[in-house]
Structure formats: C-alpha cells, structure tokens
Design a protein around this motif. Structure first.
Motif, short mmCIF file in Angstrom:
data_model
loop_
_atom_site.label_atom_id
_atom_site.label_comp_id
_atom_site.label_asym_id
_atom_site.label_seq_id
_atom_site.Cartn_x
_atom_site.Cartn_y
_atom_site.Cartn_z
N GLY A 286 0.84 -1.33 -0.04
CA GLY A 286 0.09 0.20 -0.10
C GLY A 286 0.76 1.28 -0.02
N SER A 393 -3.16 5.03 -0.47
CA SER A 393 -3.38 3.87 0.38
C SER A 393 -4.29 3.80 1.48
N VAL A 427 -4.14 -1.86 1.12
CA VAL A 427 -4.40 -2.06 -0.31
C VAL A 427 -4.12 -0.80 -1.06
N LEU A 429 -6.09 2.34 -3.46
CA LEU A 429 -7.38 2.67 -4.13
C LEU A 429 -6.74 3.62 -5.33
N TYR A 432 -12.47 5.16 -9.04
CA TYR A 432 -13.75 4.79 -8.76
C TYR A 432 -14.73 4.87 -9.85
N TRP A 441 -15.50 1.46 -5.51
CA TRP A 441 -14.17 2.01 -5.52
C TRP A 441 -13.40 0.85 -6.38
N VAL A 443 -10.04 -1.04 -6.38
CA VAL A 443 -8.80 -1.39 -5.60
C VAL A 443 -8.07 -2.27 -6.11
N LYS A 444 -6.86 -1.93 -5.98
CA LYS A 444 -5.37 -2.96 -6.19
C LYS A 444 -5.13 -3.72 -5.17
N ASN A 445 -5.08 -4.82 -5.22
CA ASN A 445 -4.73 -5.69 -4.17
C ASN A 445 -3.14 -6.33 -4.58
N TYR A 456 -7.63 -7.00 -9.22
CA TYR A 456 -8.23 -5.83 -8.50
C TYR A 456 -9.63 -6.35 -8.15
N VAL A 468 -13.26 1.14 3.42
CA VAL A 468 -12.36 1.81 2.43
C VAL A 468 -12.28 3.34 3.12
N PRO A 472 -7.52 6.20 4.81
CA PRO A 472 -7.03 6.42 3.72
C PRO A 472 -5.69 7.62 4.02
#
Length: 477
Positions: A286, A393, A427, A429, A432, A441, A443-445, A456, A468, A472
């Motif tokens: 992240g 993040s 993770v 962000l 959106y 949203w 989101v990349k893992n 994603y 989420v 942040p």
C-alpha cells in the motif's frame, strides 16, 4: 430464482436441467432451459434428500424438544480415513420423519478431523410428489455453456452430501494443481491441501448460488488453511493515537467539479499487480503504491519501488516485516532514509531479509516530505483526494472468504467490518465509478493477478463497506 431437475428418463442416461433467467449482451433475464446429459459413467437419477439407511445401525434414543428421537449411525473406513454418518429421526403417526443428518470425517494418521457437515430438515412431507412438478413448462432446452463435471455444484449440490459423491472434487483439485503448479511434499500434506480445497470449493459455490451481485471463483489461495489466509493480512493498527500525518485540505466546492469516474491505471500511474505471497507485508505494498502514483504525477514517469526495503529496514519505526505493519510508519522511515526502486534494492523475497539500504547511493533514493490523512468516513473527501493526488493507500477488513475468493462484480458483504481497530489488510485505491448502477471503488490488491479480476476488486461504496473510508493516506513529494 432458478429451478433444477434431475430427470432419469430423459435421453439414454438421464439429464440435469436448470430453468434460470439469463442475461447477455442482447437479452435481459430471459427464462431459459439449460441441459446437461448424463453419461455411461454417471447416470442422472432423481436426487434424494435422505440418505440410504440400509447400512446404518440403531444406537439408541433420547428426548429432544418433547420428541423421542432415534439415532442411527454408519461408519466407513478407507485407509487412514474414518467417516461417521449419523441420522436423527422421530416418529409421528407411525411415519419416520428426518430431523438432521451429520457427517464427521477423521484422519487417524494426522490425528485430526478433515470434514464435517450437518443437514437440517425443516419440513418433510411423507407422500409421493405430484408428477406435474417435474414438467419443464414446454421450454426447449439448450446445452449449458461448458460446465463439465462442475454441473454438480450448480445443478445438484446435494449429491455430494447425500450420495458421498466427490468425483467433481477430485477432478477440480487435479486441474487446480496443474494450473497453479502445486507440488506437495508428502501424502499427508496432499490430504490436508485437498481438504482445504474441498471446504473452500463448497463455500465458493454456495455463495455464488445466492446471486449476491458479485462472483467468487477458485484461485491460487483455495488450498490454504484459515491460518495461512490470516497470515496474509498484515495491517496492524496498534491504537487510534495521532499518527503524525497532516489534515486533508479541501472544501465542499471541490466536489462539484469531480469526474463521474476515474481510473489511474489508464493514466499510467499504477504499476503492475504484485504478489506479497505468504507474508504479512501488505502494508508495504500500500505504501509503495501511493508513492509510485505520487512519483508519476510529479515526474511523469512510472517506477516500481521496493517493498522489500520496507520489510527489511523499517523495524525501528514500529513495523514488523512479514508479521505486519502500518503505512504511516513506513512513511516516517522513508522521510528519513528515502525509498529505493526495486531494481536497485533487489527483488521481493516474501520473507524478512537483511537491510542493505546503506549500500545504495542517495541519488537512487526517493524522499517524501510527509503524508496526509484523508478525512475519514467522508466519501467526498476521498474522491477529491484520489482525483487530485493520485492513488491512495487504504486499509480494509479482509478476513471474509467472500473477499478471499472474489472474482468479479461489485463486492458488498454486510459482514465486512469498517472499525479502525479491526482493519487488517492494506491495499491501494486507484479509481472509482459505477457498474450497472452500483457505485464502486477500484482497488488494487497484492495477492497476484491470480486473485480477483486480474488482481483488482470493485468494492461497493455503500455503508463504508470493509472500511475503505476509514484510514486513507497519501504522501507529499
């Protein structure tokens, strides 16, 4: 809702039929009849909901909820595995009524249970069903789009529990091992991994049958135990004390000029999906993700920064390598030391390593001057920060298996928590938007491209799903 039929007299070997609403690019919720024919090896027969008790032994009876309940047991052995099947029933007007049916599997070699399930009978009508319920309303059936042996899950899930059928498990496990190049050290590990696979496979298909708006699928994590899955969630929030970040500067007027959707991957601000493996280092991914985005926005160049440097070197700021950490602690370390690119520091090891940041010239280290805490629990603020500052993040709650095996669709699970002290996975962000009217949203893992939708997930923006909005952050460069 769909209907399923097991018709033994249709065709040579019977047929499984499913009446279901189908939506494609050219039609919406069209009721169709899908058919899978039986084979010489597997004849389709009507699926009983009661087990065959011919090999069961009467054990005794007891009083339960003012009912005299009989207990019948059957035990089967296959090598080192012992399976115990128990049926509880009661009599009413000289007719047997089922109460519940339980299976317990035990491996004597490993000294542990490998399977267990209970079927509860909430209602039972001791009469022959009306033949008309097997009519398929004159629909013309067509072939199912390639389910193979998987039809057992969607057409007849009871077959596994009542008939002790597991060919579909064997077949899918062999495909899984081949696809993900899984090799187990011995017979015992193979047995344990296959059982993990079996339990997770049941869960995946049971959730998919509920049509929750998102789909689960088998991925590279499906043979892992609950403990192993837990070890991949390495975000460790110790307390809610001030973390040293700056407050997010914005006003409500900024919100009126926001785009309806954004995806920082398209702009080039997001590096390829990475894989933390069995190491609780998500916090480092992240962190590097938001720094990679900030670097791109400032220099117009995409670089991949080193998670391994953070794993190895930021212990003095409160992080614990593969045993967890927090992004703000990593930011503090980067402010002091700078962050090297992956090419300069060395490849990610998925384990704690020796810190060698001192061997890298300052000219190859990227510094930050601080970080910002985006206003928590404020969707408008997060959207503004994402649009103006790039990838963010975030921390989420990732302990639900519905997230572990997510494949596609907008993910929402009412059980996904959002309390700051319960978030356990970091993770990135990156965008959106909306899908079929559902705000999400993007989101990349860090669980590889084998997970989710090529790494994603689309997370629902409803009710701060999974947290989420809770914590942040982004960096100042």
């Amino acid at each position: 809702m769909d209907k399923t039929y097991q018709l033994s007299k249709k065709g040579t070997f019977g047929a499984s039929i499913k009446i279901v609403p189908v939506t494609t690019e050219t039609e919406t919720n069209t009721i169709k009849c899908l058919e899978v024919n039986g084979t010489d090896e597997l004849h389709i027969l009507p699926q009983p909901t009661l087990p065959d008790l011919s090999n069961f032994k009467f054990i005794g009876e007891h009083l339960e909820n003012n009912l005299v309940v009989e207990k019948w047991v059957s035990i089967s052995r296959d090598g080192e595995t012992v399976s115990k099947y128990t049926m509880w029933l009661y009599k009413h007007n000289n007719v047997n009524y089922p109460l519940r049916y339980q299976m317990n599997g035990y491996n004597s070699l490993l000294g542990s249970h490998f399977d267990s399930y209970i079927i509860m009978y909430k209602s039972f009508i001791p009469s022959k069903p009306d033949p008309s319920i097997f009519n398929i309303d004159g629909l013309k059936c067509e072939s199912f789009p390639g389910p193979g042996i998987d039809y057992v899950y969607s057409f007849n899930p009871m077959m596994e529990f009542i008939n002790n059928y597991e060919d579909h498990v064997d077949s899918n496990f062999e495909k899984f091992k081949k696809h993900h190049k899984k090799n187990y050290i011995n017979k015992s590990e193979h047995f344990v991994r296959k059982n993990n696979f079996r339990q997770n496979l049941r869960y995946i298909h049971s959730k998919n049958r509920k049509n929750n708006g998102f789909t689960l699928s088998v991925n590279h994590l499906v043979d892992l135990s609950n403990e192993e899955l837990k070890s991949m969630c390495g975000y460790r929030k110790i307390n809610n004390d001030f973390n040293g970040g700056q407050p997010f500067p914005y006003n409500k007027s900024d919100f009126t000029n926001l785009p309806s959707e954004i995806d920082w991957r398209i702009a080039g601000a997001v590096t390829a999906v990475k894989d933390q493996s069995i190491c609780g280092s998500c916090w480092s991914f992240g962190t590097t993700g938001t720094i990679e985005g900030a670097y791109f926005l400032k220099h117009g160049e995409r670089k991949s920064f080193s998670e391994q440097a953070l794993v190895d070197c930021s212990w003095g700021f409160g992080n614990n390598g593969c045993d967890g950490g927090e992004d703000f602690r990593a930011y503090s370390w980067i402010e002091k030391h700078g962050l090297p690119e992956e090419d300069n520091y060395g490849s990610y090891l998925s384990q704690d390593g020796y810190c060698h940041i001192a061997n890298i010239s300052n000219s190859y280290l990227t510094k930050i001057s601080g970080f910002v805490n985006v206003t928590p629990f404020d969707e408008e603020a997060l959207k503004i920060a994402l649009v103006k500052q790039g990838p963010i993040s975030i921390a989420i709650y990732a302990s639900l298996k519905s997230l572990t095996f997510y494949s596609n669709g907008v993910y929402y699970d009412k059980d996904c928590r959002n309390n700051p002290m319960e978030l356990n996975h970091a993770v990135l962000l990156v965008g959106y938007g909306e899908l079929n009217g559902e705000p999400y949203w993007l989101v990349k893992n860090s669980w590889s491209t084998h997970w989710g939708n090529a790494g994603y997930i689309l997370m629902s923006r409803k009710n701060n799903n999974c947290g989420v909005l809770t914590s942040p952050t982004y960096v100042i460069m």
